[in-house]
Motif scaffolding. Structure first.
Motif, PDB file in Angstrom:
ATOM      1  N   VAL A  90       0.863  -1.170   0.000  1.00 27.57           N
ATOM      2  CA  VAL A  90       0.000   0.000   0.000  1.00 27.57           C
ATOM      3  C   VAL A  90       0.904   1.225   0.000  1.00 27.57           C
ATOM      4  CG1 VAL A  90      -1.763   1.283   1.261  1.00 27.57           C
ATOM      5  CG2 VAL A  90      -1.818  -1.206   1.241  1.00 27.57           C
ATOM      6  N   GLU A  91       0.689   2.097  -0.962  1.00 25.93           N
ATOM      7  CA  GLU A  91       1.491   3.310  -1.071  1.00 25.93           C
ATOM      8  C   GLU A  91       0.611   4.504  -0.739  1.00 25.93           C
ATOM      9  OE1 GLU A  91       4.232   5.643  -4.362  1.00 25.93           O
ATOM     10  OE2 GLU A  91       3.394   3.684  -4.831  1.00 25.93           O
ATOM     11  N   ILE A  92       1.142   5.427   0.043  1.00 22.73           N
ATOM     12  CA  ILE A  92       0.409   6.631   0.430  1.00 22.73           C
ATOM     13  C   ILE A  92       1.126   7.832  -0.168  1.00 22.73           C
ATOM     14  CG2 ILE A  92      -0.382   8.064   2.337  1.00 22.73           C
ATOM     15  CD1 ILE A  92      -0.375   5.498   4.063  1.00 22.73           C
ATOM     16  N   LYS A  93       0.393   8.606  -0.964  1.00 24.98           N
ATOM     17  CA  LYS A  93       0.949   9.808  -1.583  1.00 24.98           C
ATOM     18  C   LYS A  93       0.186  11.012  -1.062  1.00 24.98           C
ATOM     19  CE  LYS A  93       2.341   7.564  -5.879  1.00 24.98           C
ATOM     20  NZ  LYS A  93       2.197   7.555  -7.348  1.00 24.98           N
ATOM     21  N   ASP A  94       0.903  12.013  -0.601  1.00 26.47           N
ATOM     22  CA  ASP A  94       0.284  13.234  -0.097  1.00 26.47           C
ATOM     23  C   ASP A  94       0.227  14.278  -1.197  1.00 26.47           C
ATOM     24  OD1 ASP A  94      -0.067  12.254   2.504  1.00 26.47           O
ATOM     25  OD2 ASP A  94       1.984  12.781   3.031  1.00 26.47           O
ATOM     26  N   ARG A  95      -0.882  15.008  -1.238  1.00 27.36           N
ATOM     27  CA  ARG A  95      -1.047  16.111  -2.183  1.00 27.36           C
ATOM     28  C   ARG A  95      -1.947  17.153  -1.541  1.00 27.36           C
ATOM     29  NH1 ARG A  95      -5.931  16.590  -4.770  1.00 27.36           N
ATOM     30  NH2 ARG A  95      -7.336  14.804  -4.628  1.00 27.36           N
ATOM     31  N   THR A  96      -2.056  18.306  -2.163  1.00 27.33           N
ATOM     32  CA  THR A  96      -2.966  19.341  -1.680  1.00 27.33           C
ATOM     33  C   THR A  96      -4.056  19.564  -2.723  1.00 27.33           C
ATOM     34  OG1 THR A  96      -1.531  21.058  -2.579  1.00 27.33           O
ATOM     35  CG2 THR A  96      -1.235  20.514  -0.266  1.00 27.33           C
ATOM     36  N   ASP A  97      -5.257  19.836  -2.233  1.00 26.70           N
ATOM     37  CA  ASP A  97      -6.360  20.091  -3.159  1.00 26.70           C
ATOM     38  C   ASP A  97      -6.425  21.573  -3.506  1.00 26.70           C
ATOM     39  OD1 ASP A  97      -7.464  21.238  -0.906  1.00 26.70           O
ATOM     40  OD2 ASP A  97      -9.208  19.918  -0.815  1.00 26.70           O
ATOM     41  N   SER A  98      -7.452  21.983  -4.220  1.00 25.03           N
ATOM     42  CA  SER A  98      -7.569  23.367  -4.672  1.00 25.03           C
ATOM     43  C   SER A  98      -7.781  24.347  -3.526  1.00 25.03           C
ATOM     44  CB  SER A  98      -8.722  23.488  -5.670  1.00 25.03           C
ATOM     45  OG  SER A  98      -9.932  23.069  -5.078  1.00 25.03           O
ATOM     46  N   ASN A  99      -8.250  23.860  -2.372  1.00 26.05           N
ATOM     47  CA  ASN A  99      -8.442  24.710  -1.195  1.00 26.05           C
ATOM     48  C   ASN A  99      -7.186  24.799  -0.341  1.00 26.05           C
ATOM     49  OD1 ASN A  99     -11.127  25.057  -1.935  1.00 26.05           O
ATOM     50  ND2 ASN A  99     -11.809  23.327  -0.707  1.00 26.05           N
ATOM     51  N   GLY A 100      -6.142  24.076  -0.704  1.00 26.14           N
ATOM     52  CA  GLY A 100      -4.915  24.061   0.076  1.00 26.14           C
ATOM     53  C   GLY A 100      -4.907  23.042   1.197  1.00 26.14           C
ATOM     54  N   ASP A 101      -5.930  22.181   1.253  1.00 30.00           N
ATOM     55  CA  ASP A 101      -6.002  21.141   2.279  1.00 30.00           C
ATOM     56  C   ASP A 101      -5.147  19.950   1.862  1.00 30.00           C
ATOM     57  OD1 ASP A 101      -7.837  22.641   3.745  1.00 30.00           O
ATOM     58  OD2 ASP A 101      -9.539  21.775   2.664  1.00 30.00           O
ATOM     59  N   SER A 102      -4.519  19.316   2.845  1.00 25.65           N
ATOM     60  CA  SER A 102      -3.689  18.148   2.583  1.00 25.65           C
ATOM     61  C   SER A 102      -4.557  16.896   2.473  1.00 25.65           C
ATOM     62  CB  SER A 102      -2.674  17.977   3.712  1.00 25.65           C
ATOM     63  OG  SER A 102      -1.905  16.839   3.508  1.00 25.65           O
ATOM     64  N   ILE A 103      -4.315  16.117   1.424  1.00 22.06           N
ATOM     65  CA  ILE A 103      -5.057  14.877   1.196  1.00 22.06           C
ATOM     66  C   ILE A 103      -4.052  13.756   0.968  1.00 22.06           C
ATOM     67  CG2 ILE A 103      -6.625  13.664  -0.366  1.00 22.06           C
ATOM     68  CD1 ILE A 103      -7.977  16.289  -0.934  1.00 22.06           C
ATOM     69  N   SER A 104      -4.268  12.631   1.619  1.00 23.83           N
ATOM     70  CA  SER A 104      -3.429  11.447   1.429  1.00 23.83           C
ATOM     71  C   SER A 104      -4.187  10.460   0.553  1.00 23.83           C
ATOM     72  CB  SER A 104      -3.103  10.798   2.769  1.00 23.83           C
ATOM     73  OG  SER A 104      -2.394  11.696   3.583  1.00 23.83           O
TER      74      SER A 104
END
Length: 74
Positions: free
Chosen positions: A10-24
């Motif tokens: 299982v790989e977890i990648k972090d990114r930010t959405d258009s609101n600047g919130d962090s999503i894994s």
């Protein structure tokens, strides 16, 4: 005759959405199985690929829920 247990990666990648919130985002192989977003200090939201939302208390609980849901539908 019993089957041998297979391990999954299982790989977890972090990114930010258009609101600047962090999503894994969680991946098994190259397949996206869902995402987890922290709503507050003790509230998280896990969303699977069918857009079903799960409200959970910890990040680890979200990972477990998404993996269970993935295996349920496959």
């Amino acid at each position: 005759m019993s089957k041998a247990n297979k391990s999954i990666n299982v790989e977890i990648k972090d990114r930010t959405d258009s609101n600047g919130d962090s999503i894994s985002e969680l991946f098994i192989g190259k397949k996206l199985i869902g995402s987890i977003k922290q709503l507050s200090d003790d509230k998280f939201q896990a969303v699977n690929t069918h857009d079903e939302e799960f409200h959970i208390k910890t990040f680890d609980e979200g990972v477990t829920q998404l993996i269970k849901d993935f295996h349920l539908h496959h």
